[in-house]
Design a protein around this motif. Structure first.
Motif, mmCIF file in Angstrom:
data_model
loop_
_atom_site.group_PDB
_atom_site.id
_atom_site.type_symbol
_atom_site.label_atom_id
_atom_site.label_comp_id
_atom_site.label_asym_id
_atom_site.label_seq_id
_atom_site.Cartn_x
_atom_site.Cartn_y
_atom_site.Cartn_z
ATOM 1 N N ILE A 86 90.286 4.452 -10.063
ATOM 2 C CA ILE A 86 90.859 5.170 -10.990
ATOM 3 C C ILE A 86 91.475 6.464 -10.477
ATOM 4 C CG2 ILE A 86 90.806 6.180 -13.167
ATOM 5 C CD1 ILE A 86 88.516 4.332 -13.904
ATOM 6 N N TRP A 87 90.418 6.871 -9.511
ATOM 7 C CA TRP A 87 91.117 8.353 -8.988
ATOM 8 C C TRP A 87 92.254 8.152 -7.949
ATOM 9 C CZ3 TRP A 87 91.518 9.431 -3.525
ATOM 10 C CH2 TRP A 87 91.890 10.565 -3.205
ATOM 11 N N VAL A 88 92.211 7.033 -7.299
ATOM 12 C CA VAL A 88 93.517 6.664 -6.462
ATOM 13 C C VAL A 88 94.902 6.649 -7.226
ATOM 14 C CG1 VAL A 88 94.814 5.045 -4.984
ATOM 15 C CG2 VAL A 88 92.304 5.425 -4.695
ATOM 16 N N THR A 89 94.774 5.895 -8.591
ATOM 17 C CA THR A 89 95.879 5.905 -9.376
ATOM 18 C C THR A 89 96.330 7.387 -9.718
ATOM 19 O OG1 THR A 89 95.208 3.739 -10.023
ATOM 20 C CG2 THR A 89 96.794 4.802 -11.397
ATOM 21 N N MET A 90 95.291 7.948 -9.985
ATOM 22 C CA MET A 90 95.575 9.478 -10.581
ATOM 23 C C MET A 90 96.183 10.470 -9.431
ATOM 24 S SD MET A 90 94.470 9.899 -13.767
ATOM 25 C CE MET A 90 94.428 11.639 -14.011
ATOM 26 N N PHE A 91 95.460 10.169 -8.547
ATOM 27 C CA PHE A 91 96.211 11.052 -7.429
ATOM 28 C C PHE A 91 97.657 10.538 -6.966
ATOM 29 C CE2 PHE A 91 97.104 10.317 -2.704
ATOM 30 C CZ PHE A 91 97.590 11.692 -2.383
ATOM 31 N N LEU A 92 98.000 9.253 -6.872
ATOM 32 C CA LEU A 92 99.372 8.918 -6.825
ATOM 33 C C LEU A 92 100.196 9.221 -8.132
ATOM 34 C CD1 LEU A 92 98.676 5.226 -5.254
ATOM 35 C CD2 LEU A 92 99.488 7.638 -3.865
ATOM 36 N N GLU A 93 99.844 9.152 -9.120
ATOM 37 C CA GLU A 93 100.898 9.369 -10.052
ATOM 38 C C GLU A 93 100.938 10.963 -10.472
ATOM 39 O OE1 GLU A 93 102.465 7.060 -12.170
ATOM 40 O OE2 GLU A 93 101.854 5.597 -10.864
ATOM 41 N N LEU A 94 100.099 11.612 -10.299
ATOM 42 C CA LEU A 94 100.213 13.006 -10.352
ATOM 43 C C LEU A 94 100.784 13.758 -9.082
ATOM 44 C CD1 LEU A 94 96.649 14.159 -11.536
ATOM 45 C CD2 LEU A 94 98.675 13.924 -12.820
ATOM 46 N N TRP A 95 100.703 13.014 -8.142
ATOM 47 C CA TRP A 95 101.759 13.515 -7.038
ATOM 48 C C TRP A 95 103.168 13.416 -7.266
ATOM 49 C CZ3 TRP A 95 103.128 16.378 -3.354
ATOM 50 C CH2 TRP A 95 104.135 16.055 -2.501
ATOM 51 N N LYS A 96 103.305 12.106 -8.065
ATOM 52 C CA LYS A 96 104.828 11.755 -8.296
ATOM 53 C C LYS A 96 105.439 13.133 -9.229
ATOM 54 C CE LYS A 96 104.403 6.815 -8.351
ATOM 55 N NZ LYS A 96 104.270 5.552 -9.123
ATOM 56 N N ARG A 97 104.591 13.332 -10.160
ATOM 57 C CA ARG A 97 105.016 14.524 -10.955
ATOM 58 C C ARG A 97 105.124 15.840 -10.067
ATOM 59 N NH1 ARG A 97 104.157 14.151 -16.350
ATOM 60 N NH2 ARG A 97 103.622 16.108 -16.684
ATOM 61 N N ARG A 98 104.407 16.021 -9.388
ATOM 62 C CA ARG A 98 104.374 17.325 -8.323
ATOM 63 C C ARG A 98 105.892 17.165 -7.440
ATOM 64 N NH1 ARG A 98 100.646 20.813 -5.991
ATOM 65 N NH2 ARG A 98 99.600 20.852 -7.936
ATOM 66 N N GLN A 99 105.859 15.832 -6.939
ATOM 67 C CA GLN A 99 107.006 15.717 -6.254
ATOM 68 C C GLN A 99 108.382 15.849 -7.043
ATOM 69 O OE1 GLN A 99 107.126 12.649 -2.935
ATOM 70 N NE2 GLN A 99 107.824 11.464 -4.396
ATOM 71 N N ALA A 100 108.216 15.393 -8.269
ATOM 72 C CA ALA A 100 109.519 15.501 -8.889
ATOM 73 C C ALA A 100 109.974 17.049 -9.247
ATOM 74 C CB ALA A 100 109.372 14.734 -10.180
ATOM 75 N N ARG A 101 108.801 17.684 -9.360
ATOM 76 C CA ARG A 101 109.075 19.427 -9.649
ATOM 77 C C ARG A 101 109.586 19.776 -8.259
ATOM 78 N NH1 ARG A 101 107.470 22.182 -13.729
ATOM 79 N NH2 ARG A 101 106.020 20.429 -14.617
ATOM 80 N N LEU A 102 109.138 19.401 -7.234
ATOM 81 C CA LEU A 102 109.600 20.011 -6.013
ATOM 82 C C LEU A 102 111.179 19.797 -5.596
ATOM 83 C CD1 LEU A 102 106.446 19.736 -3.755
ATOM 84 C CD2 LEU A 102 107.217 21.754 -4.588
ATOM 85 N N GLU A 103 111.265 18.372 -5.832
ATOM 86 C CA GLU A 103 112.739 17.964 -5.836
ATOM 87 C C GLU A 103 113.722 18.828 -6.633
ATOM 88 O OE1 GLU A 103 113.262 13.929 -7.017
ATOM 89 O OE2 GLU A 103 111.784 13.229 -5.356
#
Length: 844
Positions: A308-325
């Motif tokens: 479950i942690w792996v999924t949380m990491f990848l999904e939350l990174w997508k959000r962080r990445q979208a903000r940086l974009e």
């Protein structure tokens, strides 16, 4: 700055330089040459290139670089409760560069007054300026006007043929002190980011992006976020490990093995032919105790948690990445822009031409037959090197078998007949496992050295069309090599060792009976402790060697270069000479940083069920890694040319695949490598007294074999009926579930074996489904782009259209008013009014 040295082929190279520099000046760049007599070493020429505002504005228009045109009018979100708790981890505001929020639009040189331009000298950040200049350098020809040779283009070819020795943007002033005469961003990066004492501070991502560009900024943003997420998994892993320590004394399995009245009276069958003797079960007491620290009920929870942690990491990174974009103006930056930029190597090697359907221009192409041939050669090379890795793994397995037999032959005359070699703490199995893991790690390092050149050679042979395609192909090949190289030995211990052993009288042999190399058995405590040993040595060794290489090698090389450069007595060690003596970042610098972290990600996800402390090791390594990388970029490497990137590229897909694979591997490890399922089946189905107790499990898990029926080729050299236990023995025990001698189905699998196998398969199915359901639910519930970022993107696109429309209308009105003033009397005013009205309607 471009540098070059006169050599034997000086006339030809000098001619190239004259044509190239003349074309650079035609492009609007300003050139300044420093003679070799003024340089510190007395032999290097330095060509300093300056880009005036006109050039920057022109190419900012060409590259569609986004610049601000209006202040952001969307109110900021509410303050986070208890934000004061994070104050110790914050950097000063002047370091974080909290620039005002602006709405941005692609730069248009014809609409300069539309944008918010304060100072032309600082309007474009340093990363944008050096990116524009490098863009010109890569496309500037060095052929004469009367000879149109398309292959003679760009600084890359000039560097490859030795016309120039290096090309690099300048760093700011010295990093160790703040200078008043120039910008001091490098000093701030060193003081607040690159020093290890700042390990607990946040990273100044905006300053990193401004100084190094978006591609490097995205890497450090990802590395920092990955390290933050590791903190949670490390805490849970430590809790599971502590649980294993606290329940250390309650482990009935280990108690029975260590008990002299139980384990001390159970005689085990030899672990190898001829040279291995019979042994007492209690001699494996220590390995059983060690195994319980990692093989307990908490490990099952931790394996599911990490899925479950792996999924949380990848999904939350997508959000962080979208903000940086959004914050870094990368939303509308598409890889298609890079797809249209053909690699010079592709143009040089592909002589055929055909019309591009999109641009409708003639461009080089690679014929299908040539592409297929190159693909086949590439695939065959990948297959060959993959087989080479498998062969090395098999070689290590043969080493395990041979060395264990050798150790056993040295110990068979031991008066105590206990399995021990280097004192009471290290058994032959553990000693063999440790040495085999070290040898395997050494082989990994050697093969990695060759893989780098092989992967680059294969990718060059395929002639990718664009830089993005080249990078993605190289990424996949290098990862495939590294995946097999680093993980193959762990896969062997986890899924093959002890699974195809056979039983006394009918053992299984590697490569057939003629080899006399009997397949390895697991200790009575299971193979999990050996997988843990393998994982710790390879993972910790890789991190140690990697950090030493990253820190020491650039430092030693730069020390030697600067030592030679400072030998001139009358020289002045200028900024461009200091940067020239630093290490080149290279085309693949960032690629290897990603690769190192992704391989580590595999260790903490694919095999984490065997070692809950793996995330803690990774956390400590990454805290150091962030600062070592920052220190390298700031002090040991030349300033890399800035590049744009909106995400981490092909690595994101690799991480997604590994996340799914980790659920499967951990489920199989818990089912087939751990002893958890057999213990639970015994507890709830085969416990004779029907109590919630593991009493009698060891006796139940060991089958019986008559010594007299052991074939001569398997029988120990010490005879048919040894008496070195001060008692005569007639049977030995082995790890399996088979009927005893004298039974009508003797030595065939018992019903308990099939019950355990069914329970293992059921556990795999249940665990995978539970974790996958939670994973996909979490992925569905967490949107990839935060709602406030979506609103800002829509608001910005609306304002760009609205403001451009009003700008064009106002500009037209101004032109029309000027036209009215100079209208000749011969032209009727009514006709001018009608044409103006028609144009206004068209604009609307």
């Amino acid at each position: 700055v471009l540098s070059y040295i006169d050599d034997k082929d000086g006339d030809k190279k000098a001619e190239r330089r004259r044509e190239f520099e003349a074309n650079l000046q035609k492009a609007g760049l300003m050139l300044e040459t420093q003679d070799k007599w003024e340089s510190d070493d007395g032999k290097t020429y330095y060509l300093k290139i300056h880009a005036p505002w006109e050039v920057l504005a022109t190419y900012a228009d060409v590259l569609k670089i986004k610049v601000p045109f209006k202040a952001d009018d969307i109110p900021k979100g509410r303050d986070v409760p208890l934000a004061w708790l994070t104050c110790p981890f914050r950097l000063p505001p002047h370091i974080m560069k909290p620039e005002p929020n602006y709405f941005t639009a692609p730069f248009d040189k014809s609409k300069v007054d539309f944008f918010l331009i304060g100072n032309q000298e600082t309007f474009f950040p340093p990363s944008t300026r050096n990116r524009i200049v490098y863009y010109i350098l890569t496309r500037c020809p060095y052929y004469k006007e009367d000879r149109k040779e398309k292959d003679k283009t760009g600084i890359k070819r000039l560097l490859n043929n030795g016309t120039y020795t290096s090309a690099y943007p300048l760093h700011d002033c010295s990093y160790w002190k703040e200078a008043k005469e120039c910008e001091s961003e490098r000093y701030h990066l060193y003081k607040h980011w690159a020093r290890f004492l700042s390990f607990y501070k946040e990273q100044p991502l905006n300053l990193i992006r401004k100084y190094y560009g978006e591609k490097i900024g995205i890497y450090f943003a990802w590395l920092g976020f990955y390290t933050e997420m590791l903190f949670l998994s490390a805490i849970v892993g430590v809790i599971c490990f502590v649980y294993g320590l606290l329940t250390f004394g309650n482990n009935m399995t280990s108690k029975e093995i260590c008990d002299p009245d139980i384990g001390g009276k159970i005689i085990m069958c030899p672990l190898c032919d001829k040279k291995c003797s019979y042994w007492k079960l209690n001699s494996s007491c220590l390995s059983s105790l060690q195994s319980h620290m990692f093989d307990n009920e908490g490990t099952v929870f931790f394996a599911m948690f990490m899925g479950i942690w792996v999924t949380m990491f990848l999904e939350l990174w997508k959000r962080r990445q979208a903000r940086l974009e959004y914050e870094w103006d990368l939303v509308d930056f598409e890889e298609e822009q890079q797809q249209l930029q053909i690699r010079p190597e592709f143009e040089l090697k592909c002589t055929g031409r055909r019309r591009n359907r999109i641009t409708q221009e003639m461009e080089p192409y690679l014929p299908l037959t040539s592409k297929c041939a190159r693909f086949c050669v590439s695939g065959a090379t990948v297959l060959f090197w993959t087989c080479m890795i498998v062969a090395c793994v098999i070689g290590v397995i043969v080493y395990r078998l041979a060395v264990y037999a050798a150790i056993a032959s040295l110990m068979k005359d031991s008066p105590t007949s206990k399995i021990q070699l280097l004192g009471p703490l290290i058994t032959p199995q553990l000693a063999t496992s440790i040495t085999a893991s070290c040898i395997n790690f050494a082989i990994i390092l050697v093969l990695n050295f060759f893989y780098e050149y092989v992967a680059i050679w294969i990718t060059d042979m395929e002639i990718p069309k664009t830089h993005l395609e080249y990078e993605n192909k190289l990424t996949m090949k290098m990862f495939m090599f590294q995946f097999v190289n680093y993980y193959s030995s762990c896969f062997y211990v986890a899924f093959f060792k002890g699974k195809f052993v056979g039983y006394p009288g009918k053992y299984s042999y590697m490569f057939g009976n003629w080899t006399k190399l009997r397949n390895e058995e697991c200790a009575p405590g299971g193979c999990l402790i050996e997988l843990t040993t393998q994982l710790v040595i390879v993972m910790a060794g890789k991190q140690l060697v990697g950090n030493v290489q990253e820190a020491l090698l650039p430092l030693l090389k730069n020390w030697w270069s600067s030592r030679k450069g400072r030998s001139h007595p009358q020289g002045q060690y200028s900024r461009w000479e200091q940067d020239h003596d630093l290490q080149s970042f290279g085309q693949f610098g960032l690629f290897y940083e990603y690769l190192e972290m992704v391989i580590q990600f595999g260790f903490i996800t694919l095999f984490v069920a065997s070692f809950p402390l793996a995330p803690l090791l990774a956390l400590f390594n990454n805290i150091l890694e962030v600062r070592v990388d920052a220190w390298k970029f700031t002090t040991q490497f030349r300033r890399p040319v800035a590049a744009k990137a909106r995400n981490i590229g092909a690595w994101e897909e690799i991480l997604n695949v590994m996340a799914i694979l980790s659920v499967v591997t951990n489920a199989f490890i818990m089912a087939f490598t751990s002893d958890m399922i057999p213990r639970l089946v015994y507890l709830y189905a085969y416990q004779p007294v029907h109590e919630a107790s593991m009493t009698g499990y060891i006796n139940n898990s060991l089958s019986i074999y008559e010594i007299t029926k052991i074939p001569l080729e398997n029988r120990p050299d010490d005879g048919e009926n040894p008496t070195w236990f001060n008692e005569s023995i007639t049977v030995c025990r082995y790890r399996d579930y088979r009927y005893p001698p004298g039974h009508e189905r003797e030595y065939s699998h018992t019903m308990q074996f099939w019950h355990i196998l069914a329970a293992k398969m059921a556990f795999i199915i249940i665990m995978e489904h539970v974790v996958f359901v939670v994973k996909f639910s979490v992925a569905w519930l967490i949107p990839d782009v935060p709602s406030d970022v979506k609103a800002r993107i829509k608001r910005e696109r609306y304002l760009v259209q609205e403001y451009l429309h009003h700008y064009e209308v106002e500009k037209l009105k101004m032109q029309l008013s000027q036209s009215f003033c100079v209208t000749s009397e011969s032209e009727p005013v009514s006709s001018l009014y009608e044409s103006t009205l028609d144009l206004s309607v068209a604009l609307h």
